[in-house]
Scaffold this motif. Structure first.
Motif, PDB file in Angstrom:
ATOM      1  N   PHE A 117       0.828  -1.205   0.000  1.00 52.70           N
ATOM      2  CA  PHE A 117       0.000   0.000   0.000  1.00 52.70           C
ATOM      3  C   PHE A 117       0.864   1.258   0.000  1.00 52.70           C
ATOM      4  O   PHE A 117       0.626   2.182  -0.798  1.00 52.70           O
ATOM      5  N   CYS A 118       1.862   1.300   0.861  1.00 53.56           N
ATOM      6  CA  CYS A 118       2.718   2.489   0.942  1.00 53.56           C
ATOM      7  C   CYS A 118       3.538   2.675  -0.335  1.00 53.56           C
ATOM      8  O   CYS A 118       3.720   3.819  -0.805  1.00 53.56           O
ATOM      9  N   GLN A 119       4.018   1.591  -0.904  1.00 53.58           N
ATOM     10  CA  GLN A 119       4.823   1.711  -2.115  1.00 53.58           C
ATOM     11  C   GLN A 119       3.994   2.223  -3.285  1.00 53.58           C
ATOM     12  O   GLN A 119       4.443   3.085  -4.055  1.00 53.58           O
ATOM     13  N   ARG A 120       2.790   1.706  -3.432  1.00 55.74           N
ATOM     14  CA  ARG A 120       1.921   2.173  -4.525  1.00 55.74           C
ATOM     15  C   ARG A 120       1.498   3.627  -4.307  1.00 55.74           C
ATOM     16  O   ARG A 120       1.418   4.416  -5.249  1.00 55.74           O
ATOM     17  N   TRP A 121       1.247   3.991  -3.032  1.00 53.17           N
ATOM     18  CA  TRP A 121       0.876   5.367  -2.731  1.00 53.17           C
ATOM     19  C   TRP A 121       2.017   6.329  -3.031  1.00 53.17           C
ATOM     20  O   TRP A 121       1.808   7.406  -3.600  1.00 53.17           O
ATOM     21  N   LEU A 122       3.243   5.948  -2.673  1.00 53.42           N
ATOM     22  CA  LEU A 122       4.383   6.834  -2.906  1.00 53.42           C
ATOM     23  C   LEU A 122       4.674   6.983  -4.397  1.00 53.42           C
ATOM     24  O   LEU A 122       5.019   8.082  -4.857  1.00 53.42           O
ATOM     25  N   ALA A 124       2.523   6.942  -6.810  1.00 58.06           N
ATOM     26  CA  ALA A 124       1.536   7.885  -7.336  1.00 58.06           C
ATOM     27  C   ALA A 124       1.798   9.301  -6.833  1.00 58.06           C
ATOM     28  O   ALA A 124       1.660  10.277  -7.584  1.00 58.06           O
ATOM     29  N   ALA A 125       2.207   9.436  -5.563  1.00 62.27           N
ATOM     30  CA  ALA A 125       2.455  10.762  -4.994  1.00 62.27           C
ATOM     31  C   ALA A 125       3.645  11.437  -5.670  1.00 62.27           C
ATOM     32  O   ALA A 125       3.627  12.649  -5.909  1.00 62.27           O
ATOM     33  N   GLN A 179      -4.369  -6.881  -1.104  1.00 60.79           N
ATOM     34  CA  GLN A 179      -3.553  -5.996  -1.934  1.00 60.79           C
ATOM     35  C   GLN A 179      -3.155  -6.697  -3.232  1.00 60.79           C
ATOM     36  O   GLN A 179      -2.934  -7.914  -3.238  1.00 60.79           O
ATOM     37  N   VAL A 221      -0.171   1.807 -11.356  1.00 63.99           N
ATOM     38  CA  VAL A 221       0.332   3.181 -11.263  1.00 63.99           C
ATOM     39  C   VAL A 221       0.809   3.685 -12.622  1.00 63.99           C
ATOM     40  O   VAL A 221       0.546   4.834 -13.010  1.00 63.99           O
TER      41      VAL A 221
END
Length: 701
Positions: free
Chosen positions: A296-301, A303-304, A510, A520
């Motif tokens: 989750f954190c890797q996919r969020w970062l 995209a961010a 996930q 992404v």
């Protein structure tokens, strides 16, 4: 007359040239012998030779790359030691070396081709579904990736990246190039099915030549890369992977190396107690939960970073500067006199694995150690995890806490790098921490009676490495990979149990690491249906199909064809019987329609077009639908204007028969399986033989 004289003169020149060549009979016999040798060699099939060359080639490249990386890293160690005790110089030597290598890796690879960054596995997964991604398998990308990956690996554990993913991509590029060589040698036409067979074998070679593990390499490549696998390709993968792994181990022996990921010996009569099964299940749960958080954190970062104006601008125009900033931050944190001394930052990636897979119990060794300030050359690797201000439990916990976000940040770097080895080491650290904790709590083991059977932390490190890497990649073959690569086969049952538990948690919540990257990057990849609820099986094609399809009738002429080409950029168009009877009779390609228009002498006739791919043959369609002209479907009323010219589609073009059609009541699961299994891009939907719509990957997604 002049033309005849010129032709006669050319013939005389050719005859004179041939007559002056020496030994014509010997040359003819030599050509005949070569043809006979070629027939005899290819009698058993040319696949064997090209797969052998693929395995040996990639193993040699892997070994040479490892040697270059070792020399570069040793140069960094020498520089760090030679600057003396001046803290500023030590900091500069520690940070500037990997920063310069990362900047060169990014700049060099991106200057040759922008497709050389990352691991390449998400793009290769997309290619294997039948979608054509330009330049991802080009030979110039091969050189860029090799040089860039070598510099990335030379950064060492500072950047904390591996080479499994890029090597799978490199193997695929080598397989594509060898496939082109095979067509030129055998004189056959280029076949897409043959290309796919070589790419499937290349996946296994890429993993096998990194770990020296052919069996798990084949299984891992199947799990990670393929939604459906043809059993006829099984032997190709095993043969090529075995050749590559054998060559890799052979070169390691010649270089006086063992060639395994962990060099520790783990041979005991009782490797684990049955009561420890509960703790292996707990380890699987922990790895599964941490895997979900990591994904989750890797996919969020990812995209961010693309959405933030500053990082997006750097990644668009100045990628080397972005790499310099990120690597400088990571290198500053891992500086040994600073926080790096609590993370064993002086160890390489291989030394991390060797130390974590040590069969000794660090807690017992730490009680007897006299000093931890010895130079690195005269101390065991496990001593890098010891620090006077804390215990091994503190260093392992601090390592896990810091490397979690540092690894996620490193995945945003636009340079060639692999992400499997870091999560493999991270999982080994999780297992090692749990194993050392249990060894401290239960010094005699879990048996209260009889002979004591001490807990072996190395077994938990093996299970943690397999469970965490398997949960992140959604694969079960990591259980076999960790045992085959290290030679520790006694713990295979608890390792498999931990991997199963971790996968059951992560796959439920996930997408895998590579599927998340596909999401992404918005690659045209068809995701799997995660829902298994009964309601999902009641979703039918009629609910999501495209109803307004640009279609042509057999009697259409110039104006109708021109209007259809202007209204849609599809690579293939359905053909019906007539305007009043929309019975589907076949399809026609855009290339044929352009040729049809060019054959008519008309001021609006278009010039030649370059059309990419095709629908059924696995070519790249145009998934986004542009504006579409409405074709009269059932219960629609449209007036057609006929041309008064001779020459219609039915008379001038070849209409290909439709081999596969869908019914409006076909379920979503059935349509999804067809798209994945047959690598389709678009299927027409008919009701009682009449065209009522179409389904492409866009609608299925």
């Amino acid at each position: 007359e002049k033309n005849k004289e010129e032709e006669e003169e050319e013939e005389r020149v050719l005859v004179s040239e041939k007559s002056w060549r020496p030994c014509p009979q010997t040359r003819r016999r030599l050509r005949g012998c070569l043809r006979w040798v070629k027939q005899q060699l290819f009698r058993v099939g040319e696949d064997w030779y090209f797969l052998f060359v693929l395995g040996v080639l990639m193993a040699t490249i892997s070994f040479v790359m490892d040697q270059l990386v070792f020399r570069l890293y040793e140069a960094h160690r020498w520089l760090y030691q030679e600057v003396g005790d001046i803290l500023v110089l030590k900091y500069l030597s520690w940070t500037m070396y990997p920063t310069a290598l990362a900047a060169f890796s990014t700049g060099f690879s991106q200057s040759i081709t922008p497709h050389s960054g990352g691991s390449g596995i998400p793009e290769l997964k997309t290619i294997l579904t039948g979608v054509v991604l330009e330049d991802y398998l080009a030979i110039q990308n091969f050189g860029a990736k090799v040089v860039g990956l070598t510099c990335t690996l030379a950064c060492g554990s500072t950047v904390f990246l591996g080479k499994v993913g890029p090597f799978v991509h490199l193997s695929a590029m080598a397989a594509a190039y060898l496939g082109k060589m095979r067509t030129s040698v055998t004189g056959e036409y280029e076949n897409k099915f043959k290309q796919n067979e070589m790419l499937v074998a290349a996946q296994a070679v890429g993993v096998a030549t990194v770990f020296g593990a052919p069996i798990s390499g084949v299984l891992f490549s199947i799990e990670v890369m393929s939604s459906h696998f043809a059993v006829r390709d099984y032997w190709r993968g095993f043969f090529a992977a075995s050749c590559g792994a054998f060559m890799f181990r052979l070169l390691a022996v010649f270089n006086s190396e063992q060639g395994k990921a962990g060099d520790s010996e783990l041979k005991m009569d009782f490797p684990f107690d049955l009561h420890e099964t509960f703790f292996f299940v707990v380890l699987g749960v922990v790895c599964g939960l941490l895997g979900c958080l990591y994904l989750f954190c890797q996919r969020w970062l990812l995209a961010a970073v693309k959405e933030n104006w500053l990082t997006a601008k750097l990644l668009a125009t100045d990628k080397p500067i972005y790499s310099v900033l990120v690597v400088l931050l990571l290198a500053s944190i891992t500086f040994p006199p600073g926080l790096g001394q609590l993370m064993a930052s002086r160890l390489t990636m291989k030394e991390y694995l060797t130390s974590l897979f040590d069969n000794r119990t660090w807690g017992l060794l730490a009680l007897n150690v006299s000093s931890v300030a010895d130079p690195p050359s005269s101390r065991d690797l496990w001593q890098d995890w010891c620090h006077p201000s804390t215990t091994i439990f503190g260093t392992l916990a601090f390592f896990l806490m810091m490397k979690f976000w540092m690894l996620i940040l490193a995945t945003t770097l636009p340079l060639p790098a692999g992400y499997f080895m870091p999560i493999f080491i991270y999982g080994a650290a999780i297992g090692r921490l749990l194993g050392e904790t249990l060894a401290l709590i239960f010094p005699r083991g879990l048996r209260w009676e009889g002979d004591p059977h001490p807990i072996i932390p190395c077994g938990y490190a093996l299970a943690g490495a397999a469970a965490f890497s398997g949960s992140v990649t959604h694969s079960l073959s990591t259980a076999l990979l960790v045992c085959e690569a290290t030679g520790h086969l006694d713990h295979v049952l608890p390792v498999v149990l931990a991997v199963l538990v971790a996968n059951s948690i992560t796959q439920k919540h996930q997408p895998s690491f590579y599927d998340g990257t596909i999401i992404v990057k918005k690659l045209p990849y068809l995701p799997r249906i995660r829902s298994r609820h009964m309601a999902s099986y009641r979703v039918v094609v009629e609910e999501f199909m495209e109803r307004r399809v640009v279609a042509l009738a057999k009697g259409d002429g110039f104006e109708e064809v021109l209007a259809a080409l202007d209204a849609s950029a599809d690579a293939e168009y359905p053909v019906v019987e007539s305007t009043g009877l929309p019975t589907l009779v076949g399809s026609i390609s855009r290339t044929q329609l352009v040729t049809f228009l060019q054959s008519h002498k008309h001021p609006q006739a278009p010039p030649g077009e370059k059309v990419k791919g095709g629908w059924g043959g696995g070519g790249l369609s145009n998934p986004p639908h542009p504006k579409k002209a409405a074709f009269p479907l059932k219960n629609d009323h449209v007036t057609f204007h006929k041309l008064a010219t001779v020459g219609t589609l039915g008379d001038s073009c070849t209409i290909e028969p439709i081999m596969l059609q869908l019914s409006p009541w076909t379920s979503l699961h059935q349509a999804h399986h067809l798209f994945e299994l047959l690598k389709l891009q678009r299927i027409f939907v008919t009701c009682s033989g009449e065209l009522v719509g179409a389904v492409s990957r866009v609608e299925v997604r």
